[in-house]
Design an enzyme around this catalytic site. Structure first.
Site, PDB file in Angstrom:
ATOM      1  N   HIS A   1     -59.748 -52.666 -30.305  1.00  0.00           N
ATOM      2  CA  HIS A   1     -59.159 -53.603 -29.356  1.00  0.00           C
ATOM      3  C   HIS A   1     -57.652 -53.691 -29.611  1.00  0.00           C
ATOM      4  O   HIS A   1     -57.192 -53.534 -30.744  1.00  0.00           O
ATOM      5  CB  HIS A   1     -59.756 -55.001 -29.528  1.00  0.00           C
ATOM      6  CG  HIS A   1     -61.167 -55.124 -29.101  1.00  0.00           C
ATOM      7  ND1 HIS A   1     -61.558 -55.034 -27.792  1.00  0.00           N
ATOM      8  CD2 HIS A   1     -62.303 -55.340 -29.819  1.00  0.00           C
ATOM      9  CE1 HIS A   1     -62.864 -55.195 -27.710  1.00  0.00           C
ATOM     10  NE2 HIS A   1     -63.345 -55.381 -28.923  1.00  0.00           N
TER      11      HIS A   1
ATOM     12  N   CYS B   1     -64.843 -50.571 -27.316  1.00  0.00           N
ATOM     13  CA  CYS B   1     -65.846 -51.343 -28.047  1.00  0.00           C
ATOM     14  C   CYS B   1     -67.203 -51.264 -27.336  1.00  0.00           C
ATOM     15  O   CYS B   1     -67.823 -50.213 -27.307  1.00  0.00           O
ATOM     16  CB  CYS B   1     -65.367 -52.773 -28.241  1.00  0.00           C
ATOM     17  SG  CYS B   1     -66.236 -53.630 -29.581  1.00  0.00           S
TER      18      CYS B   1
END
Length: 489
Positions: A427, A330
């Site tokens: 994630h 991310c």
């Protein structure tokens, strides 16, 4: 409602454990936290986001997470401001000084979520935030007694004996409350006790005598709490992650100021031959690491500035030149690119920040937030992965032609020409047991190491720990009395 004498007294863990304990009794339980402040977030099925702790509590109750479980979420972006999430949706940025003025206006939305959540429940376990004794914050409070009074719910007070002064903290908290607030208190719990409980019988009696509250339980230290996802980054300062043990694979993680969704690290730390090293500011990255992992960030450009200020970019580039692996998740993925552009001032003043240049990609931040669950087969590894995306920005460039993952035909992330540097937005990637094992086995093979005979089964272990936590609390807390208090509302 469970309120604490301070932060990190164990409120989140107790709500999770009690949620599992009552669920196993056949009680329909729902977790709820009116207001949370954390950069660890989870994606709900309807495309919203809530605090990660509430997602764990939902799991403990064997429920899918819902935006009603945490209607107000503050995600700190700077020392003075945060992103405001209301019922799962971004409502813009807000300065700390302005939030206290606006908070009372959010109470109707909080009560709306609470009412909706309670409709399908026998029991709602509510977690406070910080302490109700912070009387300087009492005006406009929606996290502790302000909510308890508006929703008309009874309160149990939690004290942490491990940090010392638990008698004073419990008695002092009660003393600082207004009479109407004290009348709402029905009992207390002393948490994190080490040693023989008989040695604190006089202490429990003293607290009961000074506060007039019922002793609901003395909870012994639960060492396995470290295996469960933590609520906020403060826990990184106390978690050791096996870094002092001689383990075959070493993964170094720079401890950046606005690290987010760092529970991505937990499945790696659970592997028996992996040493996860959280590198504090002021320390160099270890030269013998197999992997440098850049975790998520709530403010990519600010964390990039911190990374440069620490000199860690020199260590990371040297690591890559030596043939070491670098992985970005991310915000960490965004940092690995050439540039991070913020034309609309999403994370602060508009501008452009140079990245590490290890991936041939560029990120442009935007006001539109991507929130989605992902469950798919990765065509490259032939392993199933499950996770979630939660980011503001689009990453493009030639590096994306060499994706990190290929999920049901959708290319995700980017890799370098030699394949040693990679990043993606997913994630939870390392929580997929098969994918994680395949990834780590590639490193083991390159090092001439054998595969681990008993690798971690991460999701199954989380559920097993929640069951053991429920057993632990059932022995320590009077569950019947807690239920009676709730039902007397």
């Amino acid at each position: 409602m469970f309120q604490g004498t301070g932060s990190d007294v164990g409120k989140s863990l107790l709500v999770a454990g009690l949620g599992r304990a009552y669920t196993r009794r056949g009680v329909a339980v729902r977790p709820f936290k009116p207001q949370n402040m954390s950069n660890n977030a989870a994606v709900t099925a309807d495309g919203g986001e809530i605090g990660r702790a509430q997602a764990l509590q939902a799991r403990a109750c064997r429920l899918a997470p819902s935006t009603d479980m945490n209607p107000v979420l503050l995600k700190p972006q700077s020392e003075a401001g945060a992103q405001l999430i209301i019922q799962g949706r971004v409502a813009g940025g807000i300065a700390a000084r302005d939030y206290r003025r606006r908070a009372p206006d959010l109470l109707p939305r909080v009560l709306e979520s609470f009412t909706r959540l309670a409709e399908g429940a026998d029991l709602v376990l509510i977690e406070g935030a910080g302490s109700p004794a912070e009387i300087n914050l009492r005006r406009g409070d929606i996290a502790n007694m302000g909510f308890a009074e508006a929703a008309d719910v009874p309160v149990a007070l939690i004290g942490d004996i491990d940090r010392g002064g638990v008698i004073a903290s419990l008695a002092g908290t009660v003393d600082l409350l207004e009479p109407s607030e004290r009348a709402r208190l029905k009992g207390f719990v002393v948490n994190k006790f080490r040693g023989d409980p008989a040695l604190f019988e006089d202490g429990m009696a003293a607290i009961a005598a000074r506060t007039g509250l019922c002793a609901l339980g003395l909870v012994p230290w639960f060492a396995e709490a470290a295996r469960l996802p933590a609520e906020d980054s403060a826990s990184l300062d106390s978690r050791r992650y096996g870094e002092g043990e001689p383990r075959a694979i070493r993964i170094a993680v720079p401890r950046l100021p606005r690290i987010a969704n760092f529970d991505d690290l937990d499945p790696l730390a659970a592997e028996p031959d992996v040493s996860l090293i959280i590198v504090a500011p002021g320390r160099p990255l270890p030269h013998d690491a197999d992997i440098v992992l850049l975790a998520g960030s709530k403010a990519t450009r600010a964390d990039l500035a911190a990374l440069y200020a620490e000199g860690w970019e020199i260590d990371i580039r040297a690591h890559a030149r030596r043939g070491g692996r670098v992985i970005g998740l991310c915000g960490g993925y965004q940092m690995l690119g050439r540039l991070v552009r913020d034309p609309d001032g999403v994370e602060g003043p508009p501008g452009v920040t140079p990245g590490l240049g290890l991936l041939d990609v560029t990120t442009t931040l935007s006001k539109t937030k991507t929130l989605r669950d992902v469950a798919a087969l990765d065509a490259r590894s032939e392993q199933f992965v499950r996770g979630y995306e939660i980011h503001m920005g689009l990453t493009t460039g030639p590096g994306c032609a060499r994706p990190f993952l290929v999920l049901d035909g959708h290319e995700e992330g980017a890799t370098s020409d030699d394949g040693r540097v990679a990043g993606c937005y997913l994630h939870g990637l390392f929580a997929a047991d098969g994918w994680r094992r395949a990834f780590l086995d590639g490193i083991r093979s390159a090092r001439g190491l054998d595969p681990v005979r008993n690798p971690s089964a991460y999701d199954a272990e989380i559920d097993a720990v929640l069951d053991r936590l429920a057993d632990h609390l059932a022995r320590a807390i009077d569950l019947d009395r807690v239920l009676e208090i709730a039902r007397a509302r």
